[in-house]
Design a protein around this motif. Structure first.
Motif, short mmCIF file in Angstrom:
data_model
loop_
_atom_site.label_atom_id
_atom_site.label_comp_id
_atom_site.label_asym_id
_atom_site.label_seq_id
_atom_site.Cartn_x
_atom_site.Cartn_y
_atom_site.Cartn_z
N ARG A 193 0.83 -1.25 0.02
CA ARG A 193 0.12 0.01 -0.10
C ARG A 193 1.06 1.15 0.09
O ARG A 193 1.94 1.30 0.48
N VAL A 194 0.06 2.26 -0.70
CA VAL A 194 1.00 3.57 -0.50
C VAL A 194 0.10 4.54 0.31
O VAL A 194 -1.03 4.68 -0.18
N TYR A 195 0.46 4.91 1.26
CA TYR A 195 -0.17 5.97 2.14
C TYR A 195 0.24 7.42 1.71
O TYR A 195 1.41 7.58 1.50
N CYS A 196 -0.83 8.26 1.57
CA CYS A 196 -0.28 9.58 0.78
C CYS A 196 -1.44 10.59 1.27
O CYS A 196 -2.20 10.27 1.86
N GLN A 197 -1.15 11.72 0.80
CA GLN A 197 -2.01 12.98 1.02
C GLN A 197 -2.90 13.33 -0.01
O GLN A 197 -4.12 13.46 0.28
N LYS A 198 -2.23 12.84 -1.51
CA LYS A 198 -3.18 13.02 -2.50
C LYS A 198 -2.67 11.91 -3.54
O LYS A 198 -1.61 11.64 -3.67
N VAL A 199 -3.84 11.68 -4.58
CA VAL A 199 -3.34 10.58 -5.67
C VAL A 199 -3.81 11.42 -7.00
O VAL A 199 -4.52 12.00 -7.07
N LEU A 200 -2.85 11.08 -7.94
CA LEU A 200 -2.96 11.46 -9.46
C LEU A 200 -3.08 10.14 -10.18
O LEU A 200 -2.15 9.50 -10.31
N VAL A 201 -4.12 9.95 -10.69
CA VAL A 201 -4.33 9.04 -11.74
C VAL A 201 -3.96 9.76 -13.13
O VAL A 201 -4.95 10.32 -13.64
N ALA A 202 -2.96 9.09 -13.65
CA ALA A 202 -2.55 9.65 -15.11
C ALA A 202 -2.26 8.58 -15.78
O ALA A 202 -1.53 7.89 -16.47
N VAL A 203 -3.70 8.44 -16.59
CA VAL A 203 -4.12 6.96 -17.29
C VAL A 203 -4.93 7.64 -18.49
O VAL A 203 -5.65 8.26 -18.26
N ASP A 204 -4.34 7.32 -19.60
CA ASP A 204 -5.28 7.62 -20.74
C ASP A 204 -5.97 6.54 -21.01
O ASP A 204 -7.30 6.65 -20.97
N GLY A 205 -5.84 5.48 -21.96
CA GLY A 205 -6.44 4.31 -22.08
C GLY A 205 -7.14 3.67 -20.88
O GLY A 205 -6.27 3.52 -20.08
N ARG A 206 -8.40 3.51 -20.79
CA ARG A 206 -8.75 2.57 -19.79
C ARG A 206 -9.00 3.52 -18.71
O ARG A 206 -9.20 3.10 -17.48
N LEU A 207 -9.16 4.58 -18.77
CA LEU A 207 -9.08 5.86 -17.44
C LEU A 207 -10.64 5.43 -16.98
O LEU A 207 -10.78 5.62 -15.87
N GLU A 208 -11.71 5.06 -17.90
CA GLU A 208 -13.04 5.06 -17.30
C GLU A 208 -13.40 3.73 -16.37
O GLU A 208 -14.02 3.65 -15.72
N TYR A 209 -12.20 2.85 -16.70
CA TYR A 209 -12.26 1.61 -16.05
C TYR A 209 -11.69 1.80 -14.66
O TYR A 209 -12.06 1.26 -13.72
N VAL A 210 -10.63 2.43 -14.71
CA VAL A 210 -9.81 2.66 -13.27
C VAL A 210 -10.74 3.51 -12.31
O VAL A 210 -10.81 3.42 -11.20
N LEU A 211 -11.36 4.71 -13.14
CA LEU A 211 -12.37 5.71 -12.34
C LEU A 211 -13.45 5.66 -12.94
O LEU A 211 -13.99 6.21 -13.75
N PRO A 212 -14.50 4.58 -12.56
CA PRO A 212 -15.72 4.61 -13.00
C PRO A 212 -16.66 5.76 -13.30
O PRO A 212 -17.40 5.93 -14.07
N GLU A 213 -16.14 6.75 -12.42
CA GLU A 213 -16.86 7.93 -12.27
C GLU A 213 -16.83 8.77 -13.52
O GLU A 213 -17.68 9.62 -14.02
#
Length: 367
Positions: free
Chosen positions: A201-221
């Motif tokens: 696990r990575v414990y952190c203050q903020k996360v950036l999801v830098a994904v182009d293809g399949r972005l809607e699968y990683v973040l269904p929102e």
């Protein structure tokens, strides 16, 4: 055969994450945009962990056509009409500056040779002239072109590069600057304070999801706002030098460049595949590859095919990239609509400043 021509086989790889780590920020995705964000966070003095489900630039960032084009996904005159002249002008200028920065960062991977937009019909030629007039009206370099490739326009400020080489250089530089990067480490769950992976696990203050293809699968929102498509390419054995600049043709559906050693890297025909090319699968298909081969025949290029490959990329409904906080503490960027090499890197830098708690001077793409 699904290996891009850019891969020279000399990447030694990075470890996967095992155990738990703490960091100020976690970047999910080690392509061009994610690595640009990591570099900017490092310049801002922040502590960063980067993860990728595969190898560095294993997705579209290292499997694209290697074009460095200024501007947004749509041609400049279209961007002016749809998003307003001021925004289009500022975005174009920002991408010009981003190309210059990329050349400074990784000069060995980049050739600023300009680019050609070539018309495949009279209608498209008229559109090329509208494109030319809009660029010139705002003081950007462009000129009409007629040559062996056809008629259209020349944009001297564009270029080409080896996208995989650049990303690998950036990854090495980030490691030397103190970032902790891990390959083959998929994010199983993501919140603003923690990213769960198969073995840590990575414990952190903020996360950036830098994904182009399949972005809607990683973040269904983001489903419905960004959609994954497949782009296919091939490369020939070396032929005599014919193309000194990369070519965009048929509204950008066909594109190619000739590498310094004479090989032709050709991609496109996605429109011919119809609904089947709206997929997250990244395998080549016989139907599209045969069409690409026929295009080579039309260009009178007779050489063996040495590489065939495909990549998944994200398209947005309006042609503008996704750049927003989709969950508390979780930012997303992607949806570059097939032109992420420059826009993605610029956006990565702008979002890094937002994560830092500020705004990058001259920021354009982050609301």
């Amino acid at each position: 055969m699904n290996t891009p021509v850019w891969d020279d086989g000399n990447w030694s790889g990075l470890p996967s994450l095992e155990g738990d780590l703490e960091a100020e920020f976690c970047v999910v995705g080690l392509g061009g945009s994610g690595l640009a964000a990591i570099h900017e966070l490092l310049r801002l003095g922040r502590n960063v962990v980067g993860l990728d489900a595969g190898p560095v630039a294993g997705g579209a960032a290292g499997r694209n056509g290697g074009f460095l084009l200024a501007g947004l996904a749509k041609f400049y005159h279209q961007s002016v009409a749809e998003h307003g002249r001021d925004f289009a002008r500022r975005a174009y200028q920002a991408t010009l500056e981003q190309i210059a920065q990329m050349k400074e960062e990784t000069p060995q991977a980049i050739r600023l040779v300009g680019s050609l937009r070539i018309a495949a019909s009279e209608e498209e030629l008229q559109d090329c002239m509208a494109h030319l007039e809009a660029l010139r009206a705002d003081g950007f370099e462009a000129e009409p072109y007629e040559g062996p490739e056809g008629q259209g326009l020349l944009i001297p400020s564009d270029g080409v590069f080896n996208p995989l080489e650049r990303c690998r250089i950036l990854a090495r530089q980030a490691l030397q600057a103190g970032a902790r990067l891990f390959e083959n480490t998929p994010a199983l769950s993501i919140s603003g304070q923690m990213v769960q992976t198969p073995q840590g696990r990575v414990y952190c203050q903020k996360v950036l999801v830098a994904v182009d293809g399949r972005l809607e699968y990683v973040l269904p929102e983001l489903a419905g706002r960004v959609r994954t498509a497949r782009l296919q390419m091939l490369t020939t054995a070396p032929v005599s030098m014919r193309f000194s600049r990369p070519v965009y043709r048929r509204w950008g559906y066909d594109y190619w460049q000739q590498l310094p050693d004479g090989r032709i890297a050709l991609g496109g025909m996605r429109d011919a595949g119809g609904e089947a090319e709206w997929t997250d699968r990244s395998e080549t298909t016989e139907a599209i590859q045969q069409r690409l081969e026929r295009l080579l025949d039309q260009m009178d290029i007779r050489a063996p095919i040495t590489h065939r490959w495909a990549a998944s990329v994200g398209y947005s409904a309006n042609g503008l990239p996704i750049a927003e906080e989709v969950r508390p503490g979780v930012w997303a960027m992607g949806g570059y609509s097939g032109t992420g090499n420059v826009v993605g890197a610029l956006l990565g830098r702008e979002i890094a400043w937002v994560l830092h708690g500020s705004r990058m001077p001259g920021a354009v793409l982050v609301p």
